[in-house]
Every structure is written in structure tokens, then in C-alpha cells.
Design a protein around this motif. Structure first.
Motif, PDB file in Angstrom:
ATOM      1  N   ASP A   1       0.837  -1.195   0.000  1.00 49.71           N
ATOM      2  CA  ASP A   1       0.000   0.000   0.000  1.00 49.71           C
ATOM      3  C   ASP A   1       0.875   1.251   0.000  1.00 49.71           C
TER       4      ASP A   1
ATOM      5  N   ALA B   1      -0.279   4.393   0.492  1.00 49.38           N
ATOM      6  CA  ALA B   1      -0.859   5.519   1.228  1.00 49.38           C
ATOM      7  C   ALA B   1       0.003   5.940   2.407  1.00 49.38           C
ATOM      8  N   GLU B   2       0.492   4.970   3.170  1.00 48.25           N
ATOM      9  CA  GLU B   2       1.299   5.308   4.340  1.00 48.25           C
ATOM     10  C   GLU B   2       2.607   5.968   3.937  1.00 48.25           C
TER      11      GLU B   2
ATOM     12  N   ALA C   1       3.234   7.644   1.134  1.00 50.95           N
ATOM     13  CA  ALA C   1       2.956   8.980   0.611  1.00 50.95           C
ATOM     14  C   ALA C   1       2.705   9.978   1.735  1.00 50.95           C
ATOM     15  N   ALA C   2       1.958   9.555   2.745  1.00 49.51           N
ATOM     16  CA  ALA C   2       1.685  10.443   3.880  1.00 49.51           C
ATOM     17  C   ALA C   2       2.967  10.754   4.645  1.00 49.51           C
TER      18      ALA C   2
ATOM     19  N   ARG D   1       4.681   3.631  -3.949  1.00 48.24           N
ATOM     20  CA  ARG D   1       5.684   4.014  -2.952  1.00 48.24           C
ATOM     21  C   ARG D   1       6.855   4.715  -3.626  1.00 48.24           C
TER      22      ARG D   1
ATOM     23  N   ALA E   1       5.696   8.180  -4.722  1.00 46.16           N
ATOM     24  CA  ALA E   1       5.625   9.165  -3.635  1.00 46.16           C
ATOM     25  C   ALA E   1       6.973   9.827  -3.395  1.00 46.16           C
TER      26      ALA E   1
END
Length: 264
Positions: A63, A65-66, A68-69, A96, A99
Motif C-alpha cells: 500500500d 498511502a502510508e 505517501a503520507a 511508494r 511518492a
């Protein structure tokens, strides 16, 4: 320079930490400085005052999302350089990597092959100690790489100029099949290790049962079948290009590991 090292107790992270010395700020779920991908309240303390990050993504999923954040949080905290541990054969659209590439910092991406240390510090160790290695087996080779070489390249990218915007493809010096690699381990350790051939889908199912995400387990199962079928034997020159030396051999790794009692 203060360099935040994520995954600091892992195969590459602890070696990066050791090589950086006082410049390293080691962080993981079990370090004195706690960092947990699943707990964003741990991120800011880890990032405070850091100028660079060795970024090891979450281990159980793909994933983005983590990551990128976290990258956005790192940029806001003043980080100017990120070295991402990725992997050979990663999807060109991997979020990843995207990002990191799309951030405003100097970035470097490392794409290593499978580690030597998988036989002593990861999923292959229990199999060797049980004298039965269960994998998709065949004549196809893979250029396993030593985690120490990955760490040395990471340190170079974190501390020297000339690596911004570059992707370093990393491999060991020769391609070995899993049966050949296991045979070297068995001979050096004095163990009688049996080989059991199973499809990649069986490995993927075991990984899912062990907590890996559906996507990650499936990708790893396919990767093992690609190695078996001879599609992943190509050598990369990233270690030579960055460090000016040959990567460590699997034979030397096996000899050192046996001498230290890794498979006793």
C-alpha cells in the motif's frame, strides 16, 4: 547531518545504522526511538531535526498511502534527502516509489534482489533449521545480494553527492538456483536439508496466513516462480557503480554464517 533510519532493527536498517555511526537516528517499533507505520503519532518525533531519511516501507503490504503520507510529513519537517529501499522487478507504477519521486527532496531508489540474509535472518532460516526447504524449485537462477552491500550503497546515497534522482539496481555477482544455494548452505552447515517443490500459490497462501496482504503474498509467490523458471537471473551493476568494488559472493556469506553458528 542527522539521518533517520527506519526499520533500524531490520536486515539493512541495522547495518545502515552501524555504518552511519553518530549521524544515525535509528527508529523502529522496538527501538528506543519508536516508529510505527500504523501509528502516525510516532512520526513527528522521529522526523524532528532530521535532514535525511533511509526509508524502509511497511513490511507486510504494498500500500502506498502510508509512504505517501510519511513523505509529505518528512518534507514538511525539513528533510531534504530520502533513500528508498524498493526491490527488483517492482511495478513501474508502484505508488511508494512514485511518492518519493514526486516529492521535492533529493531522492534515490534502491532496487536490490533477494537477500543472502533470507537464509539466516528471515523466512528461509526456520526451513533450514527444520531440514526442509519448501519452495518453487527449478534450475532458474537468481543473483542474491548481501544486505551489507545494500547498506553500503544506501550510506553512500545518504551522505555523498551524485545520487539524487537515480535508481540503483543492485544484485550479487552470480545467479544461483534455490537448489544450488540450499546445497551450499547444507554443505557448510553439515545439515541434511531436503528440498520440497511446491507452486508459488502455496507459498502465497502461507504468507497470507502469516499476516501479509493479499497483493503482497501474490506478488511474492509469482516472484518465486519467476526465479524458478529462469526469468530473474540477470546481473545488475549498481554495487560496482556506486562502491567501485564487486559485491560480496554467496559462497563467502555461507562460509561466514556457518562459522558463526547461524545454522547450528
Amino acid at each position: 547531518m542527522t539521518i533517520l533510519v527506519l526499520g533500524a532493527t531490520g536486515k539493512t536498517g541495522r547495518r545502515v545504522t552501524a555504518a552511519l555511526g553518530s549521524a544515525a537516528r535509528p527508529a523502529s517499533r522496538s527501538s528506543a526511538l519508536r516508529f510505527d507505520w500504523a501509528d502516525e503519532s510516532t512520526w513527528d518525533t522521529a522526523l524532528a531535526g532530521a535532514s535525511a531519511v533511509y526509508l524502509v516501507p511497511p513490511a507486510l503490504n504494498l500500500d502506498a498511502a502510508e509512504v505517501a503520507a510519511f513523505v509529505a510529513r518528512a518534507v514538511a519537517a525539513g528533510v531534504t534527502r530520502i533513500v528508498l529501499l524498493s526491490a527488483r522487478g517492482i511495478d513501474p507504477e508502484d505508488g511508494r516509489e512514485a511518492a518519493v519521486r514526486e516529492s521535492s527532496v533529493d531522492w534515490t531508489i534502491l532496487r536490490p534482489t533477494w537477500f543472502h540474509q533470507n537464509f539466516t535472518e528471515d523466512f528461509l532460516l526456520p526451513m533450514v533449521l527444520a531440514d526442509e526447504v519448501t519452495l518453487p524449485l527449478g534450475p532458474g537462477g537468481h543473483p542474491f545480494i548481501d544486505a551489507r552491500d545494500i547498506a553500503d550503497v544506501a550510506v553512500a546515497a545518504l551522505t555523498r553527492d551524485g545520487h539524487a534522482g537515480r535508481v540503483h539496481e543492485l544484485s550479487g555477482p552470480e545467479a544461483l538456483s534455490f537448489p544450488d544455494a540450499v546445497a551450499q548452505v547444507a554443505e557448510a552447515s553439515g545439515r541434511d536439508v531436503a528440498l520440497v517443490d511446491v507452486p508459488g500459490a502455496a507459498i502465497a497462501e502461507a504468507l497470507r496466513a502469516g499476516g501479509f496482504s493479499e497483493q503482497y503474498a501474490t506478488v511474492l509467490g509469482h516472484a518465486l516462480e519467476a526465479i524458478r523458471d529462469g526469468h530473474d537471473a540477470g546481473l545488475s551493476t549498481g554495487v560496482q557503480d556506486v562502491l567501485g568494488r564487486e559485491p560480496r559472493s554467496f559462497a563467502d556469506y555461507v562460509k561466514e554464517s556457518a562459522s558463526s553458528g547461524a545454522w547450528a
